[in-house]
Structures are given as C-alpha cells and as structure tokens.
Write a protein that holds these residues in place. Structure first.
Motif, PDB file in Angstrom:
ATOM      1  N   THR A  12       0.862  -1.167   0.000  1.00 10.41           N
ATOM      2  CA  THR A  12       0.000   0.000   0.000  1.00 10.41           C
ATOM      3  C   THR A  12       0.902   1.221   0.000  1.00 10.41           C
ATOM      4  O   THR A  12       2.116   1.090   0.125  1.00 10.41           O
ATOM      5  N   PRO A  13       0.342   2.422  -0.114  1.00  9.08           N
ATOM      6  CA  PRO A  13       1.196   3.604  -0.077  1.00  9.08           C
ATOM      7  C   PRO A  13       2.066   3.690   1.184  1.00  9.08           C
ATOM      8  O   PRO A  13       3.141   4.250   1.158  1.00  9.08           O
ATOM      9  N   ALA A  14       1.594   3.111   2.289  1.00  9.05           N
ATOM     10  CA  ALA A  14       2.360   3.151   3.529  1.00  9.05           C
ATOM     11  C   ALA A  14       3.343   1.999   3.652  1.00  9.05           C
ATOM     12  O   ALA A  14       4.160   1.975   4.555  1.00  9.05           O
ATOM     13  N   THR A  15       3.260   1.014   2.758  1.00 15.16           N
ATOM     14  CA  THR A  15       4.167  -0.134   2.804  1.00 15.16           C
ATOM     15  C   THR A  15       4.825  -0.346   1.455  1.00 15.16           C
ATOM     16  O   THR A  15       4.361   0.138   0.432  1.00 15.16           O
ATOM     17  N   THR A  16       5.897  -1.102   1.491  1.00 13.75           N
ATOM     18  CA  THR A  16       6.597  -1.501   0.270  1.00 13.75           C
ATOM     19  C   THR A  16       6.727  -3.014   0.271  1.00 13.75           C
ATOM     20  O   THR A  16       7.053  -3.610   1.292  1.00 13.75           O
ATOM     21  N   ALA A  17       6.463  -3.632  -0.873  1.00 11.98           N
ATOM     22  CA  ALA A  17       6.653  -5.069  -1.022  1.00 11.98           C
ATOM     23  C   ALA A  17       8.087  -5.311  -1.488  1.00 11.98           C
ATOM     24  O   ALA A  17       8.547  -4.694  -2.455  1.00 11.98           O
ATOM     25  N   TYR A  18       8.794  -6.191  -0.776  1.00 15.54           N
ATOM     26  CA  TYR A  18      10.162  -6.571  -1.123  1.00 15.54           C
ATOM     27  C   TYR A  18      10.196  -8.046  -1.484  1.00 15.54           C
ATOM     28  O   TYR A  18       9.617  -8.876  -0.776  1.00 15.54           O
ATOM     29  N   HIS A  19      10.869  -8.363  -2.581  1.00 14.18           N
ATOM     30  CA  HIS A  19      11.087  -9.760  -2.955  1.00 14.18           C
ATOM     31  C   HIS A  19      12.428 -10.187  -2.377  1.00 14.18           C
ATOM     32  O   HIS A  19      13.407  -9.459  -2.461  1.00 14.18           O
ATOM     33  N   TYR A  20      12.467 -11.373  -1.773  1.00 13.02           N
ATOM     34  CA  TYR A  20      13.728 -11.879  -1.224  1.00 13.02           C
ATOM     35  C   TYR A  20      14.017 -13.275  -1.748  1.00 13.02           C
ATOM     36  O   TYR A  20      13.120 -14.022  -2.126  1.00 13.02           O
ATOM     37  N   VAL A  21      15.301 -13.605  -1.765  1.00 16.11           N
ATOM     38  CA  VAL A  21      15.790 -14.954  -2.030  1.00 16.11           C
ATOM     39  C   VAL A  21      16.871 -15.205  -0.990  1.00 16.11           C
ATOM     40  O   VAL A  21      17.750 -14.356  -0.787  1.00 16.11           O
ATOM     41  N   ILE A  22      16.789 -16.345  -0.319  1.00 20.18           N
ATOM     42  CA  ILE A  22      17.785 -16.691   0.689  1.00 20.18           C
ATOM     43  C   ILE A  22      18.162 -18.158   0.549  1.00 20.18           C
ATOM     44  O   ILE A  22      17.305 -18.993   0.246  1.00 20.18           O
ATOM     45  N   THR A  23      19.436 -18.459   0.719  1.00 21.55           N
ATOM     46  CA  THR A  23      19.930 -19.825   0.767  1.00 21.55           C
ATOM     47  C   THR A  23      20.722 -19.978   2.051  1.00 21.55           C
ATOM     48  O   THR A  23      21.596 -19.153   2.341  1.00 21.55           O
ATOM     49  N   ILE A  24      20.390 -21.022   2.811  1.00 22.36           N
ATOM     50  CA  ILE A  24      21.162 -21.324   4.016  1.00 22.36           C
ATOM     51  C   ILE A  24      21.691 -22.744   3.929  1.00 22.36           C
ATOM     52  O   ILE A  24      21.177 -23.564   3.159  1.00 22.36           O
ATOM     53  N   GLN A  25      22.740 -23.017   4.712  1.00 21.61           N
ATOM     54  CA  GLN A  25      23.273 -24.368   4.827  1.00 21.61           C
ATOM     55  C   GLN A  25      23.305 -24.726   6.303  1.00 21.61           C
ATOM     56  O   GLN A  25      23.886 -23.994   7.119  1.00 21.61           O
ATOM     57  N   ALA A  26      22.664 -25.831   6.650  1.00 25.83           N
ATOM     58  CA  ALA A  26      22.612 -26.296   8.033  1.00 25.83           C
ATOM     59  C   ALA A  26      23.909 -27.017   8.383  1.00 25.83           C
ATOM     60  O   ALA A  26      24.714 -27.360   7.511  1.00 25.83           O
ATOM     61  N   SER A  27      24.097 -27.255   9.674  1.00 28.24           N
ATOM     62  CA  SER A  27      25.341 -27.896  10.136  1.00 28.24           C
ATOM     63  C   SER A  27      25.505 -29.313   9.593  1.00 28.24           C
ATOM     64  O   SER A  27      26.628 -29.800   9.486  1.00 28.24           O
ATOM     65  N   ASN A  28      24.416 -29.965   9.196  1.00 32.40           N
ATOM     66  CA  ASN A  28      24.515 -31.310   8.619  1.00 32.40           C
ATOM     67  C   ASN A  28      24.797 -31.280   7.114  1.00 32.40           C
ATOM     68  O   ASN A  28      24.835 -32.316   6.465  1.00 32.40           O
ATOM     69  N   GLY A  29      24.952 -30.077   6.543  1.00 32.78           N
ATOM     70  CA  GLY A  29      25.259 -29.931   5.125  1.00 32.78           C
ATOM     71  C   GLY A  29      24.047 -29.690   4.244  1.00 32.78           C
ATOM     72  O   GLY A  29      24.190 -29.343   3.075  1.00 32.78           O
TER      73      GLY A  29
END
Length: 83
Positions: A12-29
């Motif tokens: 909305t005019p008071a908010t902004t939509a952001y697109h994200y991409v995230i990659t994580i690696q857990a301790s088990n690989g």
C-alpha cells in the motif's frame, strides 16, 4: 530445494513489497533456498527484513546455519520494463 512463499498483497502507499531470495546451509550440510515477499512500512531496515526471513529457517533447520546467499529488492519493475 526451493520453496516459493506465496503472498497476494503487493503493498500500500504506507508499505513496500520486497522480494527476497535466501539460501542457508545447516550444520549437517543440507541446503535450503526460499523466496517470497515481505511487506514493510517506511523506516524498515535490511537487517530487520533479514531477521524476519531467517528466523523461521533457523527454527526449522536449527543452528548453527550459514547464510550462503541473501537478496532483498523492492518488488517493482522499472516503468519501461512493461512497455
């Protein structure tokens, strides 16, 4: 593995939509890539957005986990892109 996060709101005019991409690696690989939209009001910081995205992943995959990739951009195209 990839899992899109569906959201129907585009902001909305008071908010902004952001697109994200995230990659994580857990301790088990195991690696996980996710994308989606975040709606944030004015004054939101990149750090706040990252924390909102990564906390559910930490809850699911545990810690320690390493963030391998993170991208966050406004979910809009340049006006000329639609012509």
């Amino acid at each position: 593995m990839s899992s899109p996060t569906a959201h129907t709101s585009i902001g909305t005019p008071a908010t902004t939509a952001y697109h994200y991409v995230i990659t994580i690696q857990a301790s088990n690989g195991a690696m996980w890539t996710q994308d989606g939209l975040l709606l944030r009001g004015r004054g939101a910081t990149r750090d706040e957005c990252l924390r909102d995205v990564v906390q559910p992943l930490y809850a699911e995959f545990g810690r320690p986990a390493v963030i391998l990739f993170f991208s966050l951009e406004p979910n809009t195209l340049a006006p000329e892109a639609g012509q």
